[in-house]
Design a protein around this motif. Structure first.
Motif, short mmCIF file in Angstrom:
data_model
loop_
_atom_site.label_atom_id
_atom_site.label_comp_id
_atom_site.label_asym_id
_atom_site.label_seq_id
_atom_site.Cartn_x
_atom_site.Cartn_y
_atom_site.Cartn_z
N PRO A 48 0.97 -0.81 0.08
CA PRO A 48 0.05 -0.29 0.32
C PRO A 48 0.79 0.94 0.25
O PRO A 48 1.89 1.20 0.55
CB PRO A 48 -0.57 0.21 1.56
N PHE A 49 0.11 2.51 -0.63
CA PHE A 49 1.08 3.62 -0.17
C PHE A 49 1.06 3.69 1.10
O PHE A 49 0.25 3.71 1.99
CB PHE A 49 -0.08 4.85 -0.98
N ARG A 50 2.27 4.76 1.41
CA ARG A 50 2.73 4.96 3.31
C ARG A 50 2.78 6.69 2.59
O ARG A 50 4.08 6.84 1.92
CB ARG A 50 3.20 4.20 3.27
N HIS A 51 3.09 7.34 3.46
CA HIS A 51 3.83 8.83 3.39
C HIS A 51 5.51 8.59 3.98
O HIS A 51 5.67 8.29 5.72
CB HIS A 51 2.99 9.54 4.35
N MET A 52 6.37 8.34 3.91
CA MET A 52 7.53 7.66 4.19
C MET A 52 8.24 9.29 4.88
O MET A 52 7.76 10.75 4.44
CB MET A 52 8.56 7.38 3.40
N VAL A 53 9.37 9.00 5.53
CA VAL A 53 9.35 9.68 6.13
C VAL A 53 11.33 10.39 5.77
O VAL A 53 12.18 9.03 5.15
CB VAL A 53 10.22 9.92 7.90
N THR A 54 11.28 11.87 5.60
CA THR A 54 13.00 11.90 4.92
C THR A 54 14.15 11.87 6.16
O THR A 54 13.47 12.01 6.86
CB THR A 54 13.11 13.41 4.51
#
Ligand code: MD6
Ligand code: FE
Length: 216
Positions: A48-54
């Motif tokens: 699934p789509f996920r918001h990754m962290v820089t």
């Protein structure tokens, strides 16, 4: 019958040179639209789509997934390609044949025969999501081009130069557009302005971008 209403994909995609080594093939993905959307759905069901962290600790506004042998990830440890999805610990989903065939075919047309992607990063933009100016430099060898496929809502792409401060051109990327770039412009800074609200008949209030790379 002539295409009086302009709703058939163009027989010959229009070709625009964006810079040395960079080619825009307008509408190149339209003939594969249905198969691409099916492939996308299958990949996202598994990863699934996920918001990754820089590495700096900021959550990206663009949600991401990957398919193929390697996937691009970012977290507090840095940017990298890896064979496993960090969410599941399993390999990324296989790259659908229609994805690979489109990327390889577009690369040939743009003058890059022999491009065989081993990674496909999938970006999902909702209204307001953006991607700031960056270079793609996590790949092993910059002789390989990157092939980018845009689906869904239109976005304004920024295409600059070798320095972040170089002037940028703004290029609208529409559903079905494919950009191939390598050679002298492979490391040019680029980004995507905040997505405007809208409703795409197939993808709703979203823009999906597939970027095919040779990571290793
Ligand atoms: C996007 N694309 O279009 C972001 N990178 O959503 C990219 O960052 C990109 O289109 C490298 C090569 C082609 C691209
Ligand atoms: Fe990029």
């Amino acid at each position: 019958m002539d295409d009086l209403f302009g709703d058939d994909p163009p027989a010959e995609p229009r070709r625009e040179e964006l810079g040395e080594g960079a080619v825009l093939l307008r509408g190149r993905a339209l003939t594969d639209e249905a198969a691409l959307l099916d492939g996308l759905e299958a990949v996202i069901a598994e990863a699934p789509f996920r918001h990754m962290v820089t590495p700096g600790g900021f959550e990206m506004s663009v949600a991401m997934s990957n398919c193929g042998p390697f996937g691009w990830v970012t977290d507090r440890r840095g940017y990298r390609y890896q064979a496993e999805d960090p969410l599941s610990g399993k390999p990324w989903p296989e790259m659908p044949d229609v994805f690979r065939d489109l990327a390889e075919g577009a690369a040939v047309e743009a003058g890059y025969p022999g491009f065989t992607p081993d990674a496909c990063l999938i970006n999902c933009y909702q209204p307001g999501a953006r991607m700031s100016l960056h270079q793609d430099k996590d790949e092993h060898d910059f002789v390989h081009p990157i092939v980018s496929v845009s689906l869904g809502l239109a976005a304004m792409f920024q295409f600059g130069g070798m320095k972040r401060s170089d002037p940028v051109r703004r290029i609208p990327l529409l559903h079905g557009d494919v950009v191939v770039w390598g050679g002298p412009s492979r490391l040019f800074y680029h980004g995507v302005l905040a997505l405007k609200d809208g409703n795409h008949p197939k993808l709703g209030a979203r823009r999906i971008n597939l970027t095919f790379r040779r990571a290793q």
